[in-house]
Write a protein that holds these residues in place. Structure first.
Motif, PDB file in Angstrom:
ATOM      1  N   ASP A  88      -7.593   9.237   4.908  1.00 23.08           N
ATOM      2  CA  ASP A  88      -6.099   9.914   4.455  1.00 23.08           C
ATOM      3  C   ASP A  88      -4.707   9.856   4.020  1.00 23.08           C
ATOM      4  OD1 ASP A  88      -4.738  11.993   6.267  1.00 23.08           O
ATOM      5  OD2 ASP A  88      -4.154  10.582   7.610  1.00 23.08           O
ATOM      6  N   THR A  89      -3.138   9.508   4.108  1.00 28.54           N
ATOM      7  CA  THR A  89      -1.882   9.267   3.958  1.00 28.54           C
ATOM      8  C   THR A  89      -1.849   7.569   3.980  1.00 28.54           C
ATOM      9  OG1 THR A  89      -1.239  11.404   3.052  1.00 28.54           O
ATOM     10  CG2 THR A  89       0.382   9.323   3.057  1.00 28.54           C
ATOM     11  N   VAL A  90      -1.318   6.774   3.206  1.00 25.69           N
ATOM     12  CA  VAL A  90      -1.360   5.402   3.450  1.00 25.69           C
ATOM     13  C   VAL A  90       0.204   4.738   3.423  1.00 25.69           C
ATOM     14  CG1 VAL A  90      -1.746   3.018   2.671  1.00 25.69           C
ATOM     15  CG2 VAL A  90      -3.773   4.873   2.264  1.00 25.69           C
ATOM     16  N   SER A  91       0.481   4.767   4.744  1.00 23.26           N
ATOM     17  CA  SER A  91       2.172   4.765   4.081  1.00 23.26           C
ATOM     18  C   SER A  91       2.948   2.807   3.895  1.00 23.26           C
ATOM     19  CB  SER A  91       3.423   5.440   5.046  1.00 23.26           C
ATOM     20  OG  SER A  91       2.685   5.089   6.424  1.00 23.26           O
ATOM     21  N   VAL A 150       1.074   7.505  -0.184  1.00 13.61           N
ATOM     22  CA  VAL A 150      -0.672   7.338  -1.301  1.00 13.61           C
ATOM     23  C   VAL A 150      -1.359   8.298  -0.132  1.00 13.61           C
ATOM     24  CG1 VAL A 150      -1.751   6.413  -2.363  1.00 13.61           C
ATOM     25  CG2 VAL A 150       0.635   5.049  -2.406  1.00 13.61           C
ATOM     26  N   SER A 151      -2.098   9.445  -1.282  1.00 11.32           N
ATOM     27  CA  SER A 151      -2.788   9.801  -0.833  1.00 11.32           C
ATOM     28  C   SER A 151      -3.784  10.124  -2.290  1.00 11.32           C
ATOM     29  CB  SER A 151      -2.118  11.735  -0.437  1.00 11.32           C
ATOM     30  OG  SER A 151      -1.096  12.420  -1.141  1.00 11.32           O
ATOM     31  N   ALA A 173      13.417   0.997  -8.001  1.00  9.68           N
ATOM     32  CA  ALA A 173      12.109   0.543  -8.988  1.00  9.68           C
ATOM     33  C   ALA A 173      11.454  -0.833  -8.743  1.00  9.68           C
ATOM     34  CB  ALA A 173      12.709   0.115 -10.821  1.00  9.68           C
ATOM     35  N   GLU A 174      12.130  -1.856  -8.148  1.00 10.35           N
ATOM     36  CA  GLU A 174      11.379  -3.239  -8.261  1.00 10.35           C
ATOM     37  C   GLU A 174      10.682  -2.919  -6.688  1.00 10.35           C
ATOM     38  OE1 GLU A 174      12.652  -6.728  -8.879  1.00 10.35           O
ATOM     39  OE2 GLU A 174      12.954  -6.422 -11.219  1.00 10.35           O
ATOM     40  N   ALA A 175      11.318  -2.215  -5.942  1.00 10.20           N
ATOM     41  CA  ALA A 175      11.015  -1.654  -4.168  1.00 10.20           C
ATOM     42  C   ALA A 175       9.904  -1.065  -4.490  1.00 10.20           C
ATOM     43  CB  ALA A 175      12.490  -1.638  -3.445  1.00 10.20           C
ATOM     44  N   ILE A 176       9.672  -0.068  -4.739  1.00  5.26           N
ATOM     45  CA  ILE A 176       8.562   1.029  -5.308  1.00  5.26           C
ATOM     46  C   ILE A 176       7.725   0.304  -5.719  1.00  5.26           C
ATOM     47  CG2 ILE A 176       7.952   3.194  -7.051  1.00  5.26           C
ATOM     48  CD1 ILE A 176      11.285   4.531  -6.608  1.00  5.26           C
ATOM     49  N   ARG A 177       7.994  -0.939  -7.067  1.00  2.00           N
ATOM     50  CA  ARG A 177       6.660  -1.674  -7.248  1.00  2.00           C
ATOM     51  C   ARG A 177       5.561  -2.135  -5.919  1.00  2.00           C
ATOM     52  NH1 ARG A 177       7.770  -5.748 -11.656  1.00  2.00           N
ATOM     53  NH2 ARG A 177       8.695  -7.322  -9.887  1.00  2.00           N
ATOM     54  N   LEU A 178       6.684  -2.696  -4.951  1.00  3.60           N
ATOM     55  CA  LEU A 178       6.010  -3.183  -4.117  1.00  3.60           C
ATOM     56  C   LEU A 178       5.445  -2.794  -2.837  1.00  3.60           C
ATOM     57  CD1 LEU A 178       5.684  -6.114  -2.289  1.00  3.60           C
ATOM     58  CD2 LEU A 178       8.316  -5.778  -1.782  1.00  3.60           C
ATOM     59  N   GLY A 179       6.276  -1.731  -2.840  1.00  2.00           N
ATOM     60  CA  GLY A 179       5.194  -0.805  -1.973  1.00  2.00           C
ATOM     61  C   GLY A 179       3.704  -0.385  -1.838  1.00  2.00           C
ATOM     62  N   ILE A 180       4.158   0.325  -3.473  1.00  2.00           N
ATOM     63  CA  ILE A 180       3.112   0.693  -4.374  1.00  2.00           C
ATOM     64  C   ILE A 180       1.700  -0.193  -3.937  1.00  2.00           C
ATOM     65  CG2 ILE A 180       1.704   1.804  -6.444  1.00  2.00           C
ATOM     66  CD1 ILE A 180       4.382   3.013  -7.058  1.00  2.00           C
ATOM     67  N   SER A 181       2.187  -1.726  -4.789  1.00  3.49           N
ATOM     68  CA  SER A 181       1.345  -2.571  -4.523  1.00  3.49           C
ATOM     69  C   SER A 181       0.680  -2.808  -3.102  1.00  3.49           C
ATOM     70  CB  SER A 181       1.932  -3.779  -4.887  1.00  3.49           C
ATOM     71  OG  SER A 181       2.097  -3.719  -6.656  1.00  3.49           O
ATOM     72  N   ARG A 182       1.717  -2.698  -2.055  1.00  6.35           N
ATOM     73  CA  ARG A 182       1.118  -2.896  -0.638  1.00  6.35           C
ATOM     74  C   ARG A 182       0.793  -1.814  -0.351  1.00  6.35           C
ATOM     75  NH1 ARG A 182       6.545  -4.863   2.222  1.00  6.35           N
ATOM     76  NH2 ARG A 182       6.246  -6.845   1.879  1.00  6.35           N
ATOM     77  N   ALA A 183       0.693  -0.887  -0.542  1.00  2.00           N
ATOM     78  CA  ALA A 183      -0.443   0.144  -0.764  1.00  2.00           C
ATOM     79  C   ALA A 183      -2.027   0.526  -1.141  1.00  2.00           C
ATOM     80  CB  ALA A 183       0.216   2.199  -1.173  1.00  2.00           C
ATOM     81  N   LEU A 184      -1.868   0.076  -2.622  1.00  6.09           N
ATOM     82  CA  LEU A 184      -2.601  -0.264  -2.595  1.00  6.09           C
ATOM     83  C   LEU A 184      -4.289  -1.707  -3.226  1.00  6.09           C
ATOM     84  CD1 LEU A 184      -1.614   0.327  -6.926  1.00  6.09           C
ATOM     85  CD2 LEU A 184      -3.552   1.556  -5.372  1.00  6.09           C
ATOM     86  N   SER A 185      -3.295  -2.450  -1.863  1.00  5.65           N
ATOM     87  CA  SER A 185      -4.093  -3.194  -2.091  1.00  5.65           C
ATOM     88  C   SER A 185      -4.590  -2.583  -0.254  1.00  5.65           C
ATOM     89  CB  SER A 185      -3.302  -4.833  -1.421  1.00  5.65           C
ATOM     90  OG  SER A 185      -1.922  -4.645  -0.810  1.00  5.65           O
ATOM     91  N   ILE A 239      -5.936   0.449   0.624  1.00  5.35           N
ATOM     92  CA  ILE A 239      -6.357   0.546   0.539  1.00  5.35           C
ATOM     93  C   ILE A 239      -7.955  -0.012  -0.222  1.00  5.35           C
ATOM     94  CG2 ILE A 239      -7.566   2.455  -1.221  1.00  5.35           C
ATOM     95  CD1 ILE A 239      -4.365   3.588  -1.474  1.00  5.35           C
ATOM     96  N   ASN A 240      -7.425  -0.405  -1.204  1.00  2.00           N
ATOM     97  CA  ASN A 240      -9.232  -1.270  -1.591  1.00  2.00           C
ATOM     98  C   ASN A 240      -8.006  -2.778  -1.381  1.00  2.00           C
ATOM     99  OD1 ASN A 240     -11.315  -2.008  -2.692  1.00  2.00           O
ATOM    100  ND2 ASN A 240     -10.965  -0.803  -4.024  1.00  2.00           N
TER     101      ASN A 240
END
Length: 128
Positions: free
Chosen positions: A2-5, A19-20, A74-86, A88-89
């Motif tokens: 499902d969607t990860v926030s 992230v979905s 941009a750096e806040a977005i990078r941290l958010g994406i990295s947290r979501a990817l970690s 997920i997997n």
């Protein structure tokens, strides 16, 4: 899945990342990320966690970001994406951690003190 926030912060910027599963579309505040951040080196900040984990074409990412300037956002977005990817997997965590994408950069602007024009700057001293 499902969607990860997740949430990412940097200076005065706050990014809420959703992230979905999808085809690799990244939207920031309703716009494509290349329209929102026209500068190439800022776009690289957003793309890099996805490229490191080989996930650039497998997830759709929707981002709401507010506050601060473009670099902080941009750096806040990078941290958010990295947290979501970690999240997920778990295997992605090691790669992202080695590149310091899971570390919150806590540096913020120091407050102005009374009797001074800025945080540390003093008025010119005259002995006579």
């Amino acid at each position: 899945m499902d969607t990860v926030s997740t949430i990412g912060r940097r200076k005065a910027s706050v990014a809420r990342v959703y992230v979905s599963p999808g085809k690799g579309k990244v939207t920031i505040n309703g716009k494509d990320y290349k329209d929102y951040f026209p500068l190439q080196y800022i776009q690289y900040n957003i793309e890099n966690p996805l490229q490191l984990t080989n996930a650039s074409k497998s997830y759709d990412i929707k981002i709401n970001v507010s506050g601060g300037g473009i670099k902080g956002q941009a750096e806040a977005i990078r941290l958010g994406i990295s947290r979501a990817l970690s999240e997920i997997n778990v295997e992605n965590r090691q790669v992202l951690k080695e590149n310091r994408y899971l570390t919150r950069d806590a540096r913020v602007v120091e407050r102005k003190k009374y009797g001074k024009p800025k945080a540390r700057k003093s008025f010119q001293f005259s002995k006579r």
